[in-house]
Design an enzyme around this catalytic site. Structure first.
Site, PDB file in Angstrom:
ATOM      1  N   GLU A  89     -13.711   7.177  43.645  1.00  0.00           N
ATOM      2  CA  GLU A  89     -14.065   6.106  45.103  1.00  0.00           C
ATOM      3  C   GLU A  89     -14.248   4.570  44.225  1.00  0.00           C
ATOM      4  OE1 GLU A  89     -14.327   5.537  48.855  1.00  0.00           O
ATOM      5  OE2 GLU A  89     -13.438   6.439  48.061  1.00  0.00           O
ATOM      6  N   ASP A  90     -14.720   4.847  43.142  1.00  0.00           N
ATOM      7  CA  ASP A  90     -15.493   3.681  42.493  1.00  0.00           C
ATOM      8  C   ASP A  90     -15.273   3.625  41.027  1.00  0.00           C
ATOM      9  OD1 ASP A  90     -17.686   3.863  44.605  1.00  0.00           O
ATOM     10  OD2 ASP A  90     -18.909   4.838  43.661  1.00  0.00           O
TER      11      ASP A  90
END
Ligand code: MN
Length: 499
Positions: A89-90
């Site tokens: 996600e990051d």
């Protein structure tokens, strides 16, 4: 004897790789520490230069998450997935990178947690959707929920760094969704921590006033507890009871808060704020210990509960009694075996069995599903919980398994035919019979959460039976059955047309 700890939270722990490996060693887990280090290096590289809102390096968060997972005795894949859970996600690294380095199982767990993370608590629609996703994820692989709990616990510890609105949203979501699930799964330590952190942000005044009162209460009782512990321990040993552990335990703040609200807001009317917990090897010794304690100290009437003979609905077992001490004060005693103690601490995680590949055995999934449907029923019954949101997601959905263990989400009372069409149109069209939980079942059987459904097909079958329309529940099945109805005989005769 060790000091009695009144407030203990995960925040006491430094989120470092050393602390993680120490925890794994201390808990004696069957985990490859070198692999854990590799996962740490990978996560550290991926999150390099990132910081959390609290100002700390980002890597602290996944490491803190993994430490919690190790404390709850989760398996190697789960601990590694905890370290990697925010990578896709990051960061610039993808799920495929994780799959390549750490294998399918870890990647599947990380994928599960990433999907769950995309849902935010925003209004009723999202809330219902979030709950549904939680349940589906939980049914597919319960370990995903543990990662989510551990992730949330860390986020709650650093909630102070977020804006007030976000604090409230996260705290409320924790109290309304996460804590009830943790409770149902019997993971009380987790439930208590999730609730107390939420309490602090949702009702800050009440929280700090109660905490102050409790600190006073505890300091008044500390000597009494220590003294009782010494005396009880001595009496039991004299009678040859093998006391494995005798320790003080405190009730979580949120549950005391709820309790005093039903007791005229008086702390002194709550009897089990502190208790002494006695752990012995066998059930026989539990009752013997109880007899010895009752013969030396006067028990309070109506305070004895035998949760060994009659466990609580969530499986909790212990003997509870409240005795008067010499100076007229009262103290609750809880007596249990080590096995009961572990179940109370870790909930369902205490009873996991892993196969050689390290995955949870299939039959364990059935237990989960049973817990799950009980939770559905309970939440549906709890008026306060549901009134404000008018949630019907629990009543109208069921979760059933394919023979491979995949989870299919269907409307209530769906049948094997609905299941078959959900898998594939061709399977629906060629269905001849079905097995439910390994037993032959008629095609109009109403499925229930937790059922394992197997469809038997015959590829020579010409098409679906139009009678199925009488009992199918899903629109998809209905449409497909209708559309494969035999063409009207007129259509095949040249010169004749249907109107
Ligand atoms: Mn996270």
């Amino acid at each position: 004897m060790t000091k009695i700890k009144f407030f203990s939270y995960a925040s006491d722990i430094m989120p470092t790789i050393t602390e993680l490996t120490k925890t794994i060693e201390r808990e004696n887990l069957n985990v490859d520490i070198e692999l854990v280090r590799l996962a740490y290096d990978f996560a550290n590289q991926a999150h390099k230069g990132q910081t959390r809102k609290s100002g700390e390096p980002y890597i602290n968060h996944p490491v803190g998450t993994a430490i919690t997972l190790a404390k709850y005795h989760l398996d190697q894949d789960t601990i590694i997935a905890g370290l990697l859970h925010d990578v896709p996600e990051d960061t610039d690294y993808s799920l495929d990178d994780i799959r390549r380095e750490f294998g399918d199982d870890v990647a599947t767990l990380v994928e599960g947690i990433t999907k769950l993370g995309k849902l935010k608590y925003r209004g009723i629609e999202r809330y219902i959707e979030n709950l549904r996703k939680m349940f589906i994820a939980m049914a597919s692989d319960i370990r995903v929920i543990f990662i989510k709990f551990a992730d949330r616990l860390y986020n709650l510890q650093t909630l102070y760094a977020l804006p007030a609105k976000k604090q409230e949203r996260i705290a409320r979501e924790t109290l309304e969704i996460y804590a009830p699930i943790a409770n149902r799964l019997g993971i009380w330590q987790m439930k208590g921590q999730l609730e107390d952190f939420s309490f602090k942000y949702l009702y800050p005044k009440e929280y700090s006033s109660l905490r102050e009162q409790l600190e006073r209460y505890y300091s008044e009782r500390e000597n009494l507890l220590k003294q009782s512990r010494r005396q009880i321990s001595a009496e039991l040993k004299k009678e040859n009871i093998n006391v494995l552990e005798i320790s003080g335990r405190t009730k979580d703040l949120w549950s005391i808060y709820k309790k005093i609200q039903t007791h005229n807001n008086e702390l002194k009317s709550v009897h089990d704020i502190v208790a002494l917990r006695v752990v012995v090897p066998t059930i026989a010794e539990c009752y013997q210990a109880l007899g010895i304690i009752h013969s030396k100290w006067r028990p309070m009437t109506n305070r004895f509960k035998d949760y060994i003979a009659q466990p609580k609905p969530n499986g909790y077992q212990s003997l509870h009694t409240t005795i008067f001490t010499e100076d007229g004060k009262s103290i609750e005693i809880q007596i249990r075996t080590l096995d009961m103690h572990r179940t109370a601490e870790y909930g369902i995680a205490a009873h996991w069995h892993y196969d050689e590949r390290g995955s949870i055995k299939f039959d364990k999934k059935f237990e989960w599903m049973q817990e799950l449907s009980k939770l559905h029923q309970e939440l549906a019954k709890d008026k306060n919980y549901l009134d404000s949101i008018k949630i019907d997601v629990f009543q109208d959905r069921i979760f059933v398994f394919t023979p491979k263990g995949d989870v299919i989400d269907l409307p209530e009372n769906a049948t094997p035919i609905d299941f078959a069409y959900h898998i594939h149109t061709d399977i629906g069209n060629t269905t001849t019979a079905a097995r439910v939980n390994n037993q032959m079942a008629s095609l109009d059987t109403e499925l229930r959460s937790g059922d394992m459904v197997e469809i038997i097909t015959d590829k020579n079958r010409k098409g679906p039976n139009q009678d199925w329309l009488k009992f199918v529940k899903t629109t998809a099945a209905r449409e497909k059955i209708k559309s494969s109805a035999p063409k009207s005989i007129f259509a095949s005769i040249p010169g004749l047309r249907r109107f």
